[in-house]
Design a protein around this motif. Structure first.
Motif, PDB file in Angstrom:
ATOM      1  N   TYR A  49      10.836 -14.432 -11.854  1.00 35.95           N
ATOM      2  CA  TYR A  49       9.844 -13.499 -11.298  1.00 35.95           C
ATOM      3  C   TYR A  49       8.400 -13.860 -11.663  1.00 35.95           C
ATOM      4  CZ  TYR A  49      13.384  -9.867  -9.941  1.00 35.95           C
ATOM      5  OH  TYR A  49      14.404  -9.152  -9.379  1.00 35.95           O
ATOM      6  N   PRO A  50       8.111 -14.144 -12.950  1.00 35.57           N
ATOM      7  CA  PRO A  50       6.702 -14.427 -13.302  1.00 35.57           C
ATOM      8  C   PRO A  50       6.177 -15.693 -12.619  1.00 35.57           C
ATOM      9  CG  PRO A  50       8.053 -14.130 -15.279  1.00 35.57           C
ATOM     10  CD  PRO A  50       8.996 -14.168 -14.129  1.00 35.57           C
ATOM     11  N   ALA A 108       5.410 -14.834  -9.036  1.00 35.49           N
ATOM     12  CA  ALA A 108       4.194 -13.997  -8.938  1.00 35.49           C
ATOM     13  C   ALA A 108       2.961 -14.859  -8.668  1.00 35.49           C
ATOM     14  CB  ALA A 108       4.014 -13.191 -10.220  1.00 35.49           C
ATOM     15  N   ARG A 109       3.084 -16.177  -8.909  1.00 34.78           N
ATOM     16  CA  ARG A 109       1.944 -17.079  -8.677  1.00 34.78           C
ATOM     17  C   ARG A 109       1.954 -17.680  -7.268  1.00 34.78           C
ATOM     18  NH1 ARG A 109       2.813 -18.355 -14.433  1.00 34.78           N
ATOM     19  NH2 ARG A 109       4.180 -20.111 -13.981  1.00 34.78           N
ATOM     20  N   PRO A 147       3.104 -10.818  -4.036  1.00 26.81           N
ATOM     21  CA  PRO A 147       2.052 -10.615  -5.022  1.00 26.81           C
ATOM     22  C   PRO A 147       0.703 -10.438  -4.309  1.00 26.81           C
ATOM     23  CG  PRO A 147       2.714 -12.925  -4.959  1.00 26.81           C
ATOM     24  CD  PRO A 147       3.659 -12.180  -4.066  1.00 26.81           C
ATOM     25  N   ALA A 148      -0.290  -9.917  -5.016  1.00 25.05           N
ATOM     26  CA  ALA A 148      -1.612  -9.693  -4.416  1.00 25.05           C
ATOM     27  C   ALA A 148      -2.119 -10.987  -3.789  1.00 25.05           C
ATOM     28  CB  ALA A 148      -2.577  -9.209  -5.487  1.00 25.05           C
ATOM     29  N   SER A 205       9.919  -1.414 -10.068  1.00 22.36           N
ATOM     30  CA  SER A 205       9.641  -2.379 -11.137  1.00 22.36           C
ATOM     31  C   SER A 205      10.276  -1.884 -12.440  1.00 22.36           C
ATOM     32  CB  SER A 205       8.137  -2.546 -11.310  1.00 22.36           C
ATOM     33  OG  SER A 205       7.597  -1.354 -11.838  1.00 22.36           O
ATOM     34  N   GLU A 248       5.872  -5.609 -12.633  1.00 25.36           N
ATOM     35  CA  GLU A 248       4.897  -4.924 -11.764  1.00 25.36           C
ATOM     36  C   GLU A 248       4.203  -5.884 -10.792  1.00 25.36           C
ATOM     37  OE1 GLU A 248       3.522  -1.250 -10.824  1.00 25.36           O
ATOM     38  OE2 GLU A 248       5.007  -1.763 -12.332  1.00 25.36           O
ATOM     39  N   SER A 249       4.012  -7.142 -11.218  1.00 29.09           N
ATOM     40  CA  SER A 249       3.198  -8.100 -10.457  1.00 29.09           C
ATOM     41  C   SER A 249       3.784  -8.489  -9.108  1.00 29.09           C
ATOM     42  CB  SER A 249       2.994  -9.373 -11.293  1.00 29.09           C
ATOM     43  OG  SER A 249       4.255  -9.862 -11.719  1.00 29.09           O
ATOM     44  N   VAL A 250       5.075  -8.229  -8.863  1.00 28.70           N
ATOM     45  CA  VAL A 250       5.681  -8.680  -7.602  1.00 28.70           C
ATOM     46  C   VAL A 250       6.134  -7.521  -6.707  1.00 28.70           C
ATOM     47  CG1 VAL A 250       6.380 -11.002  -8.324  1.00 28.70           C
ATOM     48  CG2 VAL A 250       7.885  -9.068  -8.814  1.00 28.70           C
ATOM     49  N   GLN A 280       5.423  -3.815  -4.418  1.00 31.39           N
ATOM     50  CA  GLN A 280       4.407  -3.094  -3.632  1.00 31.39           C
ATOM     51  C   GLN A 280       4.824  -1.628  -3.568  1.00 31.39           C
ATOM     52  OE1 GLN A 280       4.855  -5.517   0.048  1.00 31.39           O
ATOM     53  NE2 GLN A 280       2.639  -5.773  -0.079  1.00 31.39           N
TER      54      GLN A 280
END
Ligand code: ZN
Length: 448
Positions: free
Chosen positions: A90-91, A94-95, A128-129, A159, A168-170, A172
Motif C-alpha cells: 500500500y505505501p 500511494a506514490r 492517491p491525491a 482505512s 489513509e493515503s490510498v 477516498q
C-alpha cells in the motif's frame, strides 16, 4: 491488407470451432461464415493463409490491476500471504502518479495483447491525491492499443482508522467515489455488441470498503446499468474479518449489500462452501479464477468443477502483476489447467476446459455473450498462435499443444476485424523504449 474487406482466414492448422476446418470469413468486424471441410466461402474475401496457425477466440482477462506491473517481485512483499502482502505494498502504491500509471497500463495491456488476449478488465482501486484521472488514463491507452476493455472504477474508503486494512493515503470518501463513478460511466461506457470501452463499478474488498459504499455502489450500478466487481472469498483472513466486523461470511455480506445477482462477477471465489456455491449459481453471479495469483499468495484453490456443477460460470484472470507476476493470459490458461487437473483428475479437466474458461466463460463474466466463441454472428476477436518454436517441436494435437507445451505468445491478434498484433508485435510500439521508461518509473516508485 485492406482491413475493410472481408477476410478468409484460410485452412488453419487447427481452430477452436466445429465445422470450420477450412477456416472462417470475417467481414465488418464479425464472423460471417464458417467454412467446413471441402467447402468454399460464399462471400468474396481476401485470403489470409493460416496453415501455420492455431486459431482461438480472443482470450478474455476478467481480473487485473494494471498499475501493479510497477511492483513486480518487490523484495518487501515476497513470501507473504495476502494481508501482510497488501500492507507491504500500500505505501508504495500511494506514490503512484499519472505518468507512471500510464506506463504501467501500457505494459500490462501490451503483455496481454501479445499473449492472445483481445479483451481485458482492469480493477483500479488506488486513488492517491493527484491520480483522480486514473480511469481517463486507462481509457486513453486502451484506445491507442486498439484493445477491448471493461475498465472498472474501483474504490477503497475504509482505512485503518475505520478498522480497514489500507492506510489513509490510498482511500477516498464515499461522495467523491460515487460522483467520479457517475462521471466515468457517462464519459466512457459504450453500449451494444461492438463496444470497445465499457465501465464497471468495483469497490475493492470487504476489508477496505464500508457497507454504506458497497450498498450505494450496487444501487448506482443498477441505476446506470453497468456491471459490478469485487474481490471475494480469497483468503481465510477475509472470512475472519467478515465474521468479526460484519458477523457473517463474505457471501452473506455481499447479499446483504445487494450484490448477489447476475450483474456481479467476483475475483477468486476460493473459500465458498457447497451451499454458497448453489446460491451463487442460482443468482448467476460468476467467478474470475486467478490460478497463478492464488498459488503465489498461497490463498488456496478455487473449486472450479464444483462451482460449474452448481451452475456458477467460470472465467480466468491473471490478477495484478504483483501477485502473478506477469500478465500473460495464455500462460494463465496453462496454470488453471494444471491446478484444476491436479485437484480433480484427468477425467474432469482437459485442455479444452481451460480454453473454454478463458473464452466463453470469461465472456459471461464480463457480460458479453457476443464474444468468446468462433461462430457465425459473433464479433471477430481472434488469437492466432504458431507452433514453430522449439517447445512445440514434435507435437500431435495442435490445440492440446498450446496448453501442454506452454504457448505464451500469439503471432497475430484480431480485435473487431482489425489486426492489432502482427508477426508477434504491436505495430508502432517500441517495446525496448517502453521497458526502459517503465523500469525507471518502477524504480522511482519502489524507492520513493
Ligand atoms: Zn486482484
Amino acid at each position: 491488407m485492406d482491413q475493410t474487406r472481408a477476410i478468409w482466414i484460410k485452412d488453419p492448422l487447427a481452430i477452436l470451432a466445429d465445422g470450420a476446418e477450412r477456416g472462417i470469413v470475417v467481414r465488418q468486424g464479425r464472423i460471417v461464415e464458417l467454412v467446413p471441410k471441402g467447402g468454399q466461402p460464399a462471400t468474396s474475401a481476401a485470403c489470409f493463409e493460416s496453415g501455420g496457425h492455431v486459431v482461438l477466440p480472443g482470450l478474455i482477462n476478467t481480473h487485473h490491476h494494471f498499475y501493479q506491473t510497477l511492483t513486480r517481485a518487490l523484495p518487501a512483499a515476497l513470501d507473504r500471504e495476502l494481508f501482510p502482502w497488501l500492507q507491504a505494498l500500500y505505501p508504495v502504491w500511494a506514490r503512484l502518479t499519472p505518468e507512471n500509471l500510464e506506463l504501467g497500463v501500457t505494459v500490462a495491456m501490451s503483455e496481454l495483447l501479445l499473449s492472445g488476449c483481445t479483451m481485458t478488465t482492469d480493477h483500479h482501486y488506488v486513488f492517491p491525491a493527484g491520480l483522480e484521472d486514473a480511469v481517463d488514463i486507462e481509457a486513453a491507452v486502451t484506445k491507442r492499443l486498439g484493445m477491448r476493455a471493461l475498465l472498472t472504477r474501483g474504490s477503497m474508503n475504509r482505512s485503518q482508522r475505520d478498522g480497514g486494512l489500507p492506510p489513509e493515503s490510498v482511500v477516498q470518501d464515499e461522495d467523491a467515489i460515487l460522483t467520479d463513478s457517475e462521471r466515468v460511466v457517462a464519459k466512457y461506457h459504450q453500449r451494444g455488441e461492438e463496444a470497445m470501452v465499457q465501465i464497471a463499478l468495483a469497490p475493492c474488498s470487504p476489508f477496505s470498503v464500508t457497507t454504506s459504499l458497497m450498498k450505494a455502489t450496487a444501487a448506482l450500478a443498477d441505476q446506470l446499468d453497468v456491471r459490478l466487481h469485487t474481490h471475494l472469498a480469497e483468503t481465510e483472513d477475509e472470512n475472519e474479518f467478515c465474521q468479526q466486523i460484519h458477523g457473517c461470511r463474505p457471501l452473506d455480506y455481499i447479499e446483504h449489500c445487494g450484490w448477489l445477482n447476475a450483474r456481479s462477477w467476483l475475483a477468486h471465489g476460493i473459500h465458498f462452501n457447497a451451499a454458497e456455491m448453489k446460491r451463487l449459481g442460482r443468482a448467476k453471479t460468476t467467478i474470475s479464477h486467478c490460478a497463478c495469483s492464488n498459488q503465489i499468495l498461497a490463498s488456496g484453490c478455487c473449486p472450479v468443477c464444483d462451482m460449474e456443477e452448481a451452475g456458477v460460470g467460470i472465467g480466468l484472470g491473471v490478477d495484478g502483476s504483483a501477485s502473478n507476476d506477469g500478465s500473460n493470459l495464455m500462460q494463465e490458461v496453462r496454470a488453471a489447467f494444471l491446478l484444476q487437473r491436479a485437484r480433480y483428475g484427468v477425467g474432469r479437466v482437459s485442455h479444452k476446459d481451460a480454453l473454454r474458461w478463458a473464452t466463453k466463460g470469461s465472456a459471461a463474466c464480463v457480460g458479453r455473450a457476443e464474444l468468446g466463441e468462433i461462430a457465425v454472428g459473433k464479433i471477430a476477436d481472434l488469437a492466432l498462435f504458431k507452433l514453430d518454436e522449439l517447445r512445440f517441436s514434435g507435437h500431435g494435437d495442435p490445440l492440446a499443444a498450446l496448453v501442454l507445451c506452454g504457448a505464451h505468445r500469439a503471432d497475430r491478434v484480431m480485435v473487431g476485424g482489425k489486426w492489432v498484433v502482427l508477426d508477434g508485435a504491436i505495430p508502432g510500439l517500441d517495446v525496448s523504449d517502453l521497458i526502459r521508461r517503465h523500469s525507471a518509473a518502477a524504480r522511482a516508485m519502489q524507492y520513493g
